[in-house]
Design an enzyme around this catalytic site. Structure first.
Site, mmCIF file in Angstrom:
data_model
loop_
_atom_site.group_PDB
_atom_site.id
_atom_site.type_symbol
_atom_site.label_atom_id
_atom_site.label_comp_id
_atom_site.label_asym_id
_atom_site.label_seq_id
_atom_site.Cartn_x
_atom_site.Cartn_y
_atom_site.Cartn_z
ATOM 1 N N ILE A 32 0.853 -1.198 0.000
ATOM 2 C CA ILE A 32 0.000 0.000 0.000
ATOM 3 C C ILE A 32 0.886 1.245 0.000
ATOM 4 O O ILE A 32 0.609 2.217 -0.694
ATOM 5 C CB ILE A 32 -0.927 0.021 1.248
ATOM 6 C CG1 ILE A 32 -1.883 -1.164 1.215
ATOM 7 C CG2 ILE A 32 -1.711 1.315 1.313
ATOM 8 C CD1 ILE A 32 -2.799 -1.265 2.424
ATOM 9 N N LEU A 123 -0.379 -6.172 13.307
ATOM 10 C CA LEU A 123 -1.232 -5.635 14.361
ATOM 11 C C LEU A 123 -0.456 -4.780 15.359
ATOM 12 O O LEU A 123 -0.890 -3.704 15.758
ATOM 13 C CB LEU A 123 -1.843 -6.843 15.084
ATOM 14 C CG LEU A 123 -3.013 -6.629 16.004
ATOM 15 C CD1 LEU A 123 -4.220 -6.223 15.211
ATOM 16 C CD2 LEU A 123 -3.318 -7.923 16.768
ATOM 17 N N ASP A 124 0.694 -5.267 15.720
ATOM 18 C CA ASP A 124 1.466 -4.620 16.764
ATOM 19 C C ASP A 124 1.839 -3.189 16.381
ATOM 20 O O ASP A 124 1.617 -2.242 17.149
ATOM 21 C CB ASP A 124 2.723 -5.477 16.994
ATOM 22 C CG ASP A 124 3.555 -4.943 18.124
ATOM 23 O OD1 ASP A 124 2.983 -4.728 19.203
ATOM 24 O OD2 ASP A 124 4.759 -4.709 17.922
ATOM 25 N N ALA A 125 2.382 -3.030 15.180
ATOM 26 C CA ALA A 125 2.790 -1.688 14.743
ATOM 27 C C ALA A 125 1.555 -0.803 14.545
ATOM 28 O O ALA A 125 1.568 0.389 14.876
ATOM 29 C CB ALA A 125 3.595 -1.794 13.451
ATOM 30 N N CYS A 165 -10.934 0.112 19.095
ATOM 31 C CA CYS A 165 -12.329 0.100 19.582
ATOM 32 C C CYS A 165 -12.982 -1.247 19.279
ATOM 33 O O CYS A 165 -13.902 -1.663 19.972
ATOM 34 C CB CYS A 165 -13.141 1.214 18.927
ATOM 35 S SG CYS A 165 -13.010 2.779 19.808
ATOM 36 N N CYS A 177 -8.396 -32.678 18.496
ATOM 37 C CA CYS A 177 -9.111 -33.879 18.046
ATOM 38 C C CYS A 177 -9.546 -33.777 16.586
ATOM 39 O O CYS A 177 -9.586 -34.786 15.884
ATOM 40 C CB CYS A 177 -10.305 -34.162 18.954
ATOM 41 S SG CYS A 177 -9.763 -34.761 20.561
#
Ligand code: ATP
Ligand code: ZN
Length: 626
Positions: A32, A123-125, A165, A177
């Site tokens: 991006i 996610l962390d950054a 949020c 299983c």
């Protein structure tokens, strides 16, 4: 000059000069990011900072068009600056080859930007930038793509939902299983081959595999115990690695004996198709004339005997590799192991063939090596067009933010659809129960070499701010203080890891009318002897938490499942529980079930529902500067 004139005409003189002067930050110069940087430079943003920690990889070149072959191994941010700078010589680009979490990128630095764009893949950054933008009160345009899906979200403190949020789901794990006893989908057999069989033979232990959920309930405890014994028996077979009979031993253990044991549990198959064990001798006969080169045909679905040949051949290749590593290993070091890597052809061949053989046994559709590579590697291919569209939408939203027109800004979703590719919804207000944005936030000036946790707890929080007895104090590292944990009180801030630009969270745990969480950002300030070591430079009001009933309205952002990589988690999809929606909302929202695999090569998330928001009123997004 010509371009500048046209940009001015389409944006209007006021917005045009505003974006020319403003400083903007772009975090991430990948799929991006490359598109976004080109858009920002071409639309006339005058001062752009880029942060990216990575270097360019060959696999980036098909879509990250600012990079060429000669740039491989060079810094993404520096090369992006160089390439995009050529599009518009008037733009001033500053590149930082660094992690956005580095301390140099503190709140004051974030505050120097008019707007921040996230073009990240984890996610962390994303969470970090969300937090910093809230603390600095700078608007953030958050974006993400996975395959044909994309999302753009405008985040502004106090006016919109923040990134946190909506709770993000962690990657999917499968009950042990299902994987070991009752698979019903190709992904179950692939996870078995990759996370169980491969690791038991060449790696460490199944207990390490994150895709297996070992939670025991009383009903499955006995079966799990049996499975443990089964794994132990396989470990014993491992001792004959390198011997001629090794492939036959492994084969007969996992495709015959273990299946016979499962078959003996009649109840398990009362309502399911019973598995059918495979016979070594029979397959050996059938496979006469099939050569191991069949493994190169990665787009076709192999026959049982072809899978058998690839299984035996790859098992031999991997055994030889491991034997060699062992022979060369230093005594005293941990014994060498192999790990699965989708780009390591031996490991992929093994997982593909073993998964398919297991699929035959359980009557599950088999897959090509190409498909299995995608699923085992948790990959959804990046689509350049989705990145380009998403980056374009980021800039259109940024224009609204720059004009302070948050009422016109939207949350946008891209999806592969014959109906509508782009859909949108208005921005939602912050969630009152959000632990990240619905907090009171302030800066605290502290001499961290002198201030103790007791100064903070007793003098500042209790005496100055009026907190009662029930509250906790924590940092990213964990809880530092609560009424049961007072050992740290005599310690200095510096001793418990709090320094300039650290965040401290205070959670009021009074039953009666508690305050919202308080986030204190620490500004280091030497304070002279005799003065207070902790100072609040601005007046602070801490609102009370909303009453419990609002908690039920918590939305639920969801990440792609199937253990897919982080980049798609990160909230590009949003799922709301039915009860969260008013009837009208329910009617407007469109639910698209994505079947696993589907007609394309793209393995879609397994069993989740994507809820796309359909802008019922306007019918479409007007791509202009309304
Ligand atoms: N903490 C961080 N600080 C700075 N940049 C980051 C951080 N985390 C991720 N990035 C960057 O964000 C970009 C995300 O881009 P993208 O999703 O296209 O990933 P990629 O690694 O380039 O490609 P892919 O993951 O699809 O192979 C990457 O260039 C990555 O280096
Ligand atoms: Zn929030």
């Amino acid at each position: 000059m010509g371009r500048d004139k046209f940009a001015r005409q389409s944006l209007g003189p006021s917005l045009h000069s505003h974006i020319k002067q403003a400083r903007v930050l772009m975090v991430g110069a990948g799929g991006i990011g490359c598109e976004l940087l080109k858009n920002l430079a071409l639309t006339g943003f005058g001062n752009i900072h880029i942060v990216d920690l990575d270097t360019i990889d060959l696999s980036n070149l098909n879509r990250q068009f600012l990079f060429r072959h000669e740039h491989i191994k060079k810094s993404k941010s520096l090369v992006a600056k160089e390439s995009a700078g050529k599009f518009n010589p008037h733009v001033n680009i500053e590149a930082h080859h660094a992690n956005i979490k580095d301390p140099q990128f503190n709140i004051d630095w974030f505050q120097s930007f008019a707007i921040v764009f996230n073009a990240l893949d984890n996610l962390d950054a994303r969470r970090h930038v969300n937090k910093m933008c809230l603390a600095a009160d700078v608007p953030l345009i958050e974006s993400g793509t996975t395959g044909f899906n994309g999302q753009v979200q405008v985040i502004k403190k106090g006016r919109t939902e923040c990134y946190d949020c909506n709770i993000k789901e962690t990657p999917k794990s499968f009950p042990v299983c299902t994987i070991r006893s009752t698979p019903s989908q190709p992904i179950h057999c692939i996870v078995w081959a990759k996370s169980y069989l491969f690791t038991e033979i060449f790696g460490i232990s199944e207990d390490e595999a994150p895709e297996l959920d070992h939670t025991e309930s009383s009903e499955n405890a006995e079966e799990i115990e049996n499975l443990r014994k089964e794994a132990q028996a396989l470990k014993n077979i491992r001792k004959s690695m390198g011997l001629e009979e090794f492939p036959k031993k492994v084969f007969e253990k996992v495709f015959k004996e273990d299946i016979d044991r499962l078959l003996s549990m009649k109840d398990m198959w009362a309502n399911r198709r019973a598995p059918e064990p495979l016979e070594w001798e029979k397959l050996t006969q059938e496979a006469l004339g099939v050569g191991p080169t069949v493994a190169q045909q990665d787009q076709s679905v192999w026959t049982t005997s072809e899978n058998f040949v690839v299984f035996c051949d790859s098992l031999r290749r991997l055994s030889n590799r491991l034997e060699e590593l062992r022979a060369n290993a230093n005594v005293g070091n941990a014994p060498p192991v192999l790990s699965f890597d989708k780009d390591d052809v031996d490991t992929l061949d093994f997982v593909a063939a073993a998964a398919n053989l297991r699929s035959y046994i359980f009557g599950i559709e088999t897959r090509s090596k190409f498909d299995i590579k995608q699923m085992a590697g948790n990959i959804i291919p990046a689509i350049a067009t989705t990145n380009a569209m998403t980056a374009g939408l980021c800039v259109l939203q940024a224009f609204k933010v720059m004009k302070d027109e948050y009422d016109k800004a939207k949350m946008i979703f891209l999806a592969r659809s014959v109906d509508r590719v782009i859909s949108s919804e208005p921005l939602h207000p912050p969630k009152p129960e959000c632990p990240v944005c619905s907090v009171a936030q302030t800066k605290l000036e502290v001499d961290t070499s002198r201030a103790t946790l007791k100064d903070l707890v007793e003098n500042f929080l209790k005496l100055e701010l009026g907190y009662g007895e029930e509250f906790s104090v924590s940092t990213d590292a964990g809880i530092l203080y609560d009424p049961e944990l007072d050992d740290n009180l005599p310690k200095k801030f510096s001793e418990v890891g709090i320094k300039g630009d650290s965040f401290i969270t205070v959670i009021d745990e009074e039953d009666d009318n508690p305050r919202v969480n308080l986030v204190l950002s620490i500004a280091e300030k030497p304070i002279s002897e005799g003065d207070k070591v902790i100072n609040l430079p601005t007046k602070l009001e801490i609102p009370r938490k909303p009453k419990a009933d609002v908690a039920a309205t918590n939305g639920n952002g969801i990440t792609a499942t199937n253990g897919v990589q982080d980049s798609l988690s990160d909230g590009f999809k949003r799922k709301r529980e039915a009860e969260d929606l008013s009837n009208e909302d329910v009617q407007r929202r469109k639910m698209a079930k994505v079947a696993e695999g589907g007609p394309s090569k793209v393995p879609a998330p397994v069993d989740d529902v994507i809820v796309l928001d359909d802008d019922g009123s306007a019918g479409h997004i007007i791509i202009d500067d309304d």
